[in-house]
Design a protein around this motif. Structure first.
Motif, PDB file in Angstrom:
ATOM      1  N   GLU A   1     -11.265   2.388  -0.380  1.00 45.07           N
ATOM      2  CA  GLU A   1     -10.575   3.107  -1.448  1.00 45.07           C
ATOM      3  C   GLU A   1     -11.258   2.792  -2.767  1.00 45.07           C
ATOM      4  O   GLU A   1     -11.642   1.649  -3.028  1.00 45.07           O
ATOM      5  CB  GLU A   1      -9.096   2.716  -1.500  1.00 45.07           C
TER       6      GLU A   1
ATOM      7  N   GLN B   1     -10.625  -0.226  -4.942  1.00 45.25           N
ATOM      8  CA  GLN B   1     -11.117  -1.541  -4.544  1.00 45.25           C
ATOM      9  C   GLN B   1     -12.408  -1.950  -5.244  1.00 45.25           C
ATOM     10  O   GLN B   1     -12.785  -3.118  -5.179  1.00 45.25           O
ATOM     11  CB  GLN B   1     -11.407  -1.571  -3.034  1.00 45.25           C
TER      12      GLN B   1
ATOM     13  N   THR C   1       0.832  -1.203   0.000  1.00 42.68           N
ATOM     14  CA  THR C   1       0.000   0.000   0.000  1.00 42.68           C
ATOM     15  C   THR C   1       0.868   1.255   0.000  1.00 42.68           C
ATOM     16  O   THR C   1       1.995   1.249   0.514  1.00 42.68           O
ATOM     17  CB  THR C   1      -0.917   0.045   1.244  1.00 42.68           C
TER      18      THR C   1
ATOM     19  N   GLN D   1      -4.865  -3.250   2.587  1.00 41.23           N
ATOM     20  CA  GLN D   1      -6.047  -2.532   2.130  1.00 41.23           C
ATOM     21  C   GLN D   1      -7.312  -3.332   2.435  1.00 41.23           C
ATOM     22  O   GLN D   1      -8.325  -2.777   2.880  1.00 41.23           O
ATOM     23  CB  GLN D   1      -5.929  -2.263   0.630  1.00 41.23           C
TER      24      GLN D   1
ATOM     25  N   TYR E   1     -10.471  -2.535   5.168  1.00 38.10           N
ATOM     26  CA  TYR E   1     -11.870  -2.534   4.734  1.00 38.10           C
ATOM     27  C   TYR E   1     -12.743  -3.343   5.693  1.00 38.10           C
ATOM     28  O   TYR E   1     -13.819  -2.894   6.099  1.00 38.10           O
ATOM     29  CB  TYR E   1     -11.953  -3.096   3.314  1.00 38.10           C
TER      30      TYR E   1
END
Length: 327
Positions: A273, A276, A78, A184, A188
């Motif tokens: 994000e 995604q 990331t 990431q 989430y």
């Protein structure tokens, strides 16, 4: 002279734990752990060398130590880990190019193992049910970690053509999940409320952190070359995963990814994000036949078990374990 293994990216968790694991392996005489910054975790008996893979110094280390195996784990997942997207791309792509240039000049080198990602397959409505290693992305990643991984693999293939005497193994790993391991995807699933694209339910195939370490060890000690998918058995959908994690969902329009990202950040919710969105819509699955038959590796946990171990509440985890024992 026995096996001498050099591991890059050891200041991050997977690299550091892999170096520590290999340093205890009786089949390996010496492990050299390389990174631009010192790690905050133990490397076991591995020898730490402070060196940036973008710097020619890493080539001197490979030559002086007569390294026969390089394990490249220096690709950053990331932008947050690298201090920004520009720095992330420079480390991932330019760093890999410089490392491969050093490897090309190393007469002692016999094996190169590169940790790549299933992100190279992208996510689209035209994807096959399961990607085999020979299949190409139906929609090539256009940015971020997926694009970096595709570029890294392209440079690795070029290296393999220039040095046919070196056995090159590329591991395309599914999303790795582990307690305390931030990605990431983990950000989430730790959101208090999860935005989920309306009308879609992407497929998730995961790999537990401990199994990722096991696969890296197996690839280091193996003699196989080529590309291999590495993932746990089974799939979960995004909505099934949210239910296991005990998280409420809010449907959002797939086209509104950028707006959703802005709103969630404005109200202090980190984890979503816009990049995604395709993955949350379609997900992906990988065929892992080669992992079992050629690499000889079998993950201990399924996708569901890995997710439960990391994201489920203690009571839900105990419930799932009891159900597994009854089954």
């Amino acid at each position: 002279m026995g096996r001498v293994v050099l591991v890059t990216g050891v200041s991050r968790r997977i690299g550091g734990r892999t170096a520590e694991l290999l340093s205890r392996d009786p089949e390996i005489d010496k492990v050299i752990a390389v990174d631009a910054v010192p790690p905050s975790h133990s490397l076991g008996s591995a020898q730490f060398v402070r060196a940036d893979i973008r710097n020619p110094m890493v080539g001197k280390v490979i030559s002086q130590e007569k390294v026969d195996t390089v394990l490249h784990l220096g690709v950053i997942l990331t932008p947050r880990q690298a201090g920004g997207r520009t720095s992330q791309k420079e480390i991932n792509v330019i760093g890999t190019m410089q490392l491969l240039a050093a490897c090309q000049r190393a007469d002692s080198l016999k094996r190169l193992v590169v940790k790549s990602s299933a992100a190279v397959y992208g996510s689209s409505p035209r994807d096959p049910a399961m990607f085999t290693e020979e299949l190409q992305a139906r929609r090539t990643p256009t940015g971020g970690f997926g694009k970096d991984s595709a570029e890294v693999e392209n440079y690795v293939r070029g290296f393999a053509r220039r040095r046919p005497d070196v056995t090159v193994c590329t591991l395309r790993m599914a999303n790795v999940v582990g307690r305390g391991f931030r990605t990431q995807l983990s950000d989430y699933f730790t959101m208090p409320v999860m935005p989920v694209p309306m009308g879609f339910d992407g497929r998730l195939q995961l790999l537990h952190f401990d199994d990722a370490l096991g696969a890296l060890r197996a690839a280091t000690l193996s003699s196989m070359g080529g590309t291999v998918n590495v993932a746990a058995d089974g799939l979960l959908t995004v909505r099934q995963a949210a239910k296991i994690a005990g998280k409420p969902i809010v449907p959002v329009a797939p086209q509104a990814g950028g707006l959703v990202e802005q709103i969630t950040k404005r109200i202090g919710l980190r984890g979503f994000e816009a990049a995604q969105m395709d993955f949350l819509c379609y997900g992906r699955g990988m065929d892992t036949t080669r992992m079992r038959t050629e690499l000889g590796f079998e993950p201990e946990l399924t996708t569901r078990e890995a997710f439960v171990d990391v994201f489920a509440s203690p009571s839900r985890r105990a419930q799932e374990m009891a159900g597994a024992r009854r089954g």
